[in-house]
Design an enzyme around this catalytic site. Structure first.
Site, PDB file in Angstrom:
ATOM      1  N   CYS A  79      43.825  36.933  35.976  1.00  0.00           N
ATOM      2  CA  CYS A  79      44.764  35.819  35.977  1.00  0.00           C
ATOM      3  C   CYS A  79      44.735  35.070  34.628  1.00  0.00           C
ATOM      4  O   CYS A  79      45.188  35.622  33.632  1.00  0.00           O
ATOM      5  CB  CYS A  79      44.501  34.924  37.172  1.00  0.00           C
ATOM      6  SG  CYS A  79      45.958  33.979  37.620  1.00  0.00           S
ATOM      7  N   HIS A 175      43.652  37.905  42.126  1.00  0.00           N
ATOM      8  CA  HIS A 175      42.267  37.415  42.258  1.00  0.00           C
ATOM      9  C   HIS A 175      41.477  38.196  43.300  1.00  0.00           C
ATOM     10  O   HIS A 175      41.295  37.699  44.422  1.00  0.00           O
ATOM     11  CB  HIS A 175      42.288  35.940  42.691  1.00  0.00           C
ATOM     12  CG  HIS A 175      42.762  35.000  41.637  1.00  0.00           C
ATOM     13  ND1 HIS A 175      41.939  34.467  40.674  1.00  0.00           N
ATOM     14  CD2 HIS A 175      43.985  34.501  41.402  1.00  0.00           C
ATOM     15  CE1 HIS A 175      42.633  33.663  39.893  1.00  0.00           C
ATOM     16  NE2 HIS A 175      43.872  33.669  40.306  1.00  0.00           N
ATOM     17  N   GLU A 177      38.396  38.482  43.524  1.00  0.00           N
ATOM     18  CA  GLU A 177      37.151  37.749  43.815  1.00  0.00           C
ATOM     19  C   GLU A 177      37.337  36.702  44.906  1.00  0.00           C
ATOM     20  O   GLU A 177      36.365  36.285  45.524  1.00  0.00           O
ATOM     21  CB  GLU A 177      36.607  37.101  42.525  1.00  0.00           C
ATOM     22  CG  GLU A 177      37.353  35.869  42.017  1.00  0.00           C
ATOM     23  CD  GLU A 177      38.695  36.178  41.364  1.00  0.00           C
ATOM     24  OE1 GLU A 177      39.067  37.366  41.267  1.00  0.00           O
ATOM     25  OE2 GLU A 177      39.374  35.216  40.965  1.00  0.00           O
TER      26      GLU A 177
HETATM   27  N1  GLN Z   1      48.769  29.705  35.271  1.00  0.00           N
HETATM   28  C1  GLN Z   1      47.419  29.700  34.812  1.00  0.00           C
HETATM   29  C2  GLN Z   1      47.345  29.723  33.288  1.00  0.00           C
HETATM   30  O1  GLN Z   1      48.345  29.721  32.639  1.00  0.00           O
HETATM   31  C3  GLN Z   1      46.642  30.870  35.379  1.00  0.00           C
HETATM   32  C4  GLN Z   1      46.441  30.698  36.855  1.00  0.00           C
HETATM   33  C5  GLN Z   1      45.191  31.329  37.410  1.00  0.00           C
HETATM   34  O2  GLN Z   1      44.292  31.776  36.685  1.00  0.00           O
HETATM   35  N2  GLN Z   1      45.077  31.335  38.703  1.00  0.00           N
HETATM   36  O3  GLN Z   1      46.283  29.740  32.739  1.00  0.00           O
END
Ligand code: GLN
Length: 192
Positions: A79, A175, A177
């Site tokens: 992410c 995610h 995890e």
């Molecule tokens: N939108 C977040 C960012 O730009 C990432 C979101 C997440 O890691 N769950 O860093």
């Protein structure tokens, strides 16, 4: 036993530490430059990429970590971590930087404002169906020739990659995890 770091400046560090521990890795929470010394691999967790980028600078970790990554340290970015390893960031903050070790372009919050977070089942090559939790996730909008796509998700406007690999760099938009899914971490550990 591989010694694997979790970048622990911000984000969902604890969940990654728990999965790595359950898989038998020796886990290092990385907060200082010295923590990089003995690593066989590193996870950059989810969180907020702009905050993580700022803390990487203030902690002094940015340049030493950049050097380790340039030398081929295996890395899994989930992410916000995917944003941190990507070559290009679309819709990032004007001053937003990334390590650029994964030849993809990602759009921050690319799955749209209305449905910024959702859960779905993702079919991962070589693994099978995996629960995919997407939280304001980045969307991969371009991949370079060295990048292998291990999973895609179609969120209504055509399938886009959500799990990609380039050598020992893995990028994951969701995610694993958060739902106790261990197989993506196992895949990562096999390259550490
Ligand atoms: N939108 C977040 C960012 O730009 C990432 C979101 C997440 O890691 N769950 O860093």
């Amino acid at each position: 036993m591989a010694s694997v770091g979790v970048l622990a400046l911000q984000g969902d560090v604890r969940e990654h530490v728990a999965i790595l521990g359950a898989l038998g890795a020796s886990v290092v929470e990385v907060r200082h430059v010295e923590d990089l010394a003995r690593l066989d691999g590193l996870i950059i967790p989810g969180g907020e990429s702009t905050t993580m980028a700022r803390l990487l600078v203030t902690s002094g970790l940015r340049e030493p970590l950049r050097a380790r990554l340039a030398n081929g340290l295996p890395v899994l970015g989930t992410c916000a971590g995917l944003i941190m390893v990507a070559r290009d960031i679309v819709d990032g903050r004007a001053d937003q930087w990334s390590f650029g070790v994964l030849d993809v372009a990602v759009r921050r919050n690319g799955f749209g404002r209305q449905v910024a977070s959702f859960e779905t089942v993702v079919a991962v090559e070589g693994i099978g169906p995996v629960a995919g939790v997407f939280i304001r996730a980045p969307q991969v909008v371009a991949t370079g020739p060295e990048v292998t796509v291990l999973a895609r998700h179609d969120h209504g406007s055509g399938p886009t990659p959500v799990l990609v690999r380039q050598g020992s760099v893995l990028g994951c938009a969701f995610h694993p995890e958060l739902v106790g899914e261990t197989r993506i971490h196992e895949l990562f550990l096999s390259s550490c």
